[in-house]
Design a protein around this motif. Structure first.
Motif, mmCIF file in Angstrom:
data_model
loop_
_atom_site.group_PDB
_atom_site.id
_atom_site.type_symbol
_atom_site.label_atom_id
_atom_site.label_comp_id
_atom_site.label_asym_id
_atom_site.label_seq_id
_atom_site.Cartn_x
_atom_site.Cartn_y
_atom_site.Cartn_z
ATOM 1 N N MET A 33 -13.477 1.821 14.973
ATOM 2 C CA MET A 33 -12.009 1.276 14.814
ATOM 3 C C MET A 33 -11.060 2.310 14.270
ATOM 4 O O MET A 33 -11.603 3.218 13.531
ATOM 5 C CB MET A 33 -12.224 0.031 13.725
ATOM 6 C CG MET A 33 -13.035 -1.110 14.283
ATOM 7 S SD MET A 33 -13.451 -2.327 13.230
ATOM 8 C CE MET A 33 -12.220 -2.429 12.011
ATOM 9 N N THR A 34 -9.814 2.076 14.422
ATOM 10 C CA THR A 34 -8.766 2.949 14.070
ATOM 11 C C THR A 34 -9.002 2.802 12.472
ATOM 12 O O THR A 34 -9.234 1.807 12.018
ATOM 13 C CB THR A 34 -7.356 2.465 14.601
ATOM 14 O OG1 THR A 34 -7.094 1.303 14.094
ATOM 15 C CG2 THR A 34 -7.416 2.445 16.148
ATOM 16 N N LEU A 35 -8.105 3.765 12.178
ATOM 17 C CA LEU A 35 -7.741 3.830 10.213
ATOM 18 C C LEU A 35 -7.147 2.605 10.080
ATOM 19 O O LEU A 35 -7.405 2.020 9.022
ATOM 20 C CB LEU A 35 -7.047 5.201 10.091
ATOM 21 C CG LEU A 35 -7.703 6.434 9.838
ATOM 22 C CD1 LEU A 35 -8.603 6.745 10.896
ATOM 23 C CD2 LEU A 35 -6.843 7.229 9.266
ATOM 24 N N GLY A 77 1.169 1.749 3.757
ATOM 25 C CA GLY A 77 1.373 2.075 2.435
ATOM 26 C C GLY A 77 -0.120 2.985 1.961
ATOM 27 O O GLY A 77 -0.052 3.856 1.208
ATOM 28 N N THR A 78 -1.199 1.954 2.286
ATOM 29 C CA THR A 78 -2.287 2.430 1.951
ATOM 30 C C THR A 78 -2.882 3.845 2.660
ATOM 31 O O THR A 78 -3.178 4.796 1.876
ATOM 32 C CB THR A 78 -3.540 1.408 2.284
ATOM 33 O OG1 THR A 78 -3.090 0.284 1.728
ATOM 34 C CG2 THR A 78 -4.786 1.886 2.147
ATOM 35 N N LEU A 79 -2.697 3.986 3.921
ATOM 36 C CA LEU A 79 -2.789 5.237 4.656
ATOM 37 C C LEU A 79 -1.873 6.311 4.036
ATOM 38 O O LEU A 79 -2.273 7.288 3.948
ATOM 39 C CB LEU A 79 -2.689 4.997 6.167
ATOM 40 C CG LEU A 79 -3.783 4.117 6.878
ATOM 41 C CD1 LEU A 79 -3.475 3.714 7.972
ATOM 42 C CD2 LEU A 79 -5.083 4.476 6.620
ATOM 43 N N ASN A 80 -0.806 5.983 3.846
ATOM 44 C CA ASN A 80 0.172 6.914 3.306
ATOM 45 C C ASN A 80 -0.181 7.500 2.155
ATOM 46 O O ASN A 80 0.117 8.832 1.794
ATOM 47 C CB ASN A 80 1.834 6.096 3.291
ATOM 48 C CG ASN A 80 2.807 7.472 3.027
ATOM 49 O OD1 ASN A 80 2.822 8.353 3.470
ATOM 50 N ND2 ASN A 80 3.624 7.108 2.081
ATOM 51 N N ASP A 137 -0.276 9.310 9.338
ATOM 52 C CA ASP A 137 -0.031 9.818 10.706
ATOM 53 C C ASP A 137 -1.299 10.044 11.750
ATOM 54 O O ASP A 137 -1.306 9.934 12.807
ATOM 55 C CB ASP A 137 0.418 11.419 10.644
ATOM 56 C CG ASP A 137 -0.519 12.468 9.913
ATOM 57 O OD1 ASP A 137 -1.273 11.960 9.186
ATOM 58 O OD2 ASP A 137 -0.519 13.728 10.290
ATOM 59 N N ARG A 138 -2.309 9.445 11.132
ATOM 60 C CA ARG A 138 -3.639 9.166 11.916
ATOM 61 C C ARG A 138 -3.912 7.765 12.202
ATOM 62 O O ARG A 138 -5.043 7.616 12.552
ATOM 63 C CB ARG A 138 -4.797 10.147 11.190
ATOM 64 C CG ARG A 138 -4.386 11.523 11.344
ATOM 65 C CD ARG A 138 -5.348 12.462 10.809
ATOM 66 N NE ARG A 138 -6.579 12.478 11.616
ATOM 67 C CZ ARG A 138 -7.601 12.929 11.559
ATOM 68 N NH1 ARG A 138 -7.644 13.690 10.641
ATOM 69 N NH2 ARG A 138 -8.872 13.011 12.394
#
Ligand SMILES: Nc1ncnc2c1ncn2[C@@H]1O[C@H](COP(=O)(O)OP(=O)(O)O)[C@@H](O)[C@H]1O
Ligand SMILES: [Mg+2]
Length: 245
Positions: free
Chosen positions: A94-96, A124-127, A133-134
């Motif tokens: 699955m994607t991030l 926000g979590t990924l940032n 960006d991924r």
């Protein structure tokens, strides 16, 4: 200060062997507590007792106003206790963003609502861990350290109030280690409570309000990082006899 977590004389024997012995401590809401001690001293076992994977042989665990000693892991999670597994729940295909989303969607509806807009939360979590960006890439393309960071960030953003982190920085780069420290500071600023097992003492000193030291299943020292660091006992349990003797 009100205690969010109270352990009273928690003992655990497995196959006749004492793994934890009379472990008692209180954690106030909003505290960051470091749990340290040599390998085999019972740190992971303690976390298993707190998350419900092991039942103590005697003693009680209270979370807020509730005796949770006999509560199953899933029920504790619903109460607001979050545990970070080491890459346990990452879906590589699955994607991030999907990985973050499934974790959030697993929450009870009330909790999910309280978190606000899910898309914003995912981004926000990924940032927060430098992976925005991924977002559309498959999680399987991440390095081991990045996967760990994703797992941590995801759990820390899950609306829980108490987090159990067992060696979250094991095997991750120094840069990511400081990202984990930043995440924990941010949680503290939001009033969340964190228990963290780490071997890296400078890391523990930077982020923890108090430290509990386990040796052979017993609490042998407790205090602020500064107080504990100055104790000869700490040298003894890590390195055997005090070399300055
Ligand atoms: N499932 C189990 N059955 C029997 N002994 C166990 C089990 N899990 C852990 N232990 C023992 O409990 C002790 C504490 O282990 P652990 O909690 O993993 O320590 P730490 O996380 O501090 O390294 C060790 O002596 C270990 O061998
Ligand atoms: Mg361990």
């Amino acid at each position: 200060m009100s205690a969010i977590l109270t352990l009273s004389r928690v003992s655990l024997s497995l196959n006749g062997q004492h793994i934890l012995r009379d472990v008692s401590f209180d954690v106030a809401e909003g505290e960051v507590i470091g749990v340290i001690g040599p390998n085999g001293s019972g740190k992971t076992t303690l976390f298993n007792v707190l998350s419900g994977f092991l039942k103590p042989t005697s003693g009680t665990v209270r979370f807020r106003d509730q005796d949770i000693t006999n509560l199953a892991p899933a029920r504790r999670a619903q109460c607001g206790i979050g545990r970070v597994f080491q890459n346990f729940g990452i879906f590589r295909e699955m994607t991030l963003e999907e990985n973050v989303l499934v974790a959030l969607e697993a929450l009870p509806r009330e909790q999910r609502r309280a978190l606000g807009n899910l898309n914003d939360l995912v981004r926000g979590t990924l940032n927060m861990v430098g992976l925005l960006d991924r977002a559309r890439e498959k999680a399987g393309s991440l390095s081991g350290g990045q996967m760990r960071l994703l797992e941590i960030a995801r759990t820390l953003r899950s609306g829980k109030s108490l987090f159990l982190l067992d060696e979250p920085t094991a095997g991750v780069s120094p840069k990511m280690t400081s990202q984990v420290a930043d995440l924990i500071r941010e949680l503290k600023a939001e009033g969340k409570t964190v228990l963290i097992v780490e071997h890296d003492l400078p890391f523990i000193s930077r982020i923890c309000d108090r430290v509990i030291v386990l040796d052979v299943g017993e609490i042998v020292l407790r205090g602020t990082p500064k107080e504990v660091k100055g104790e000869r006992k700490l040298q003894e349990i890590y390195f055997g006899a005090d070399p300055t003797d």
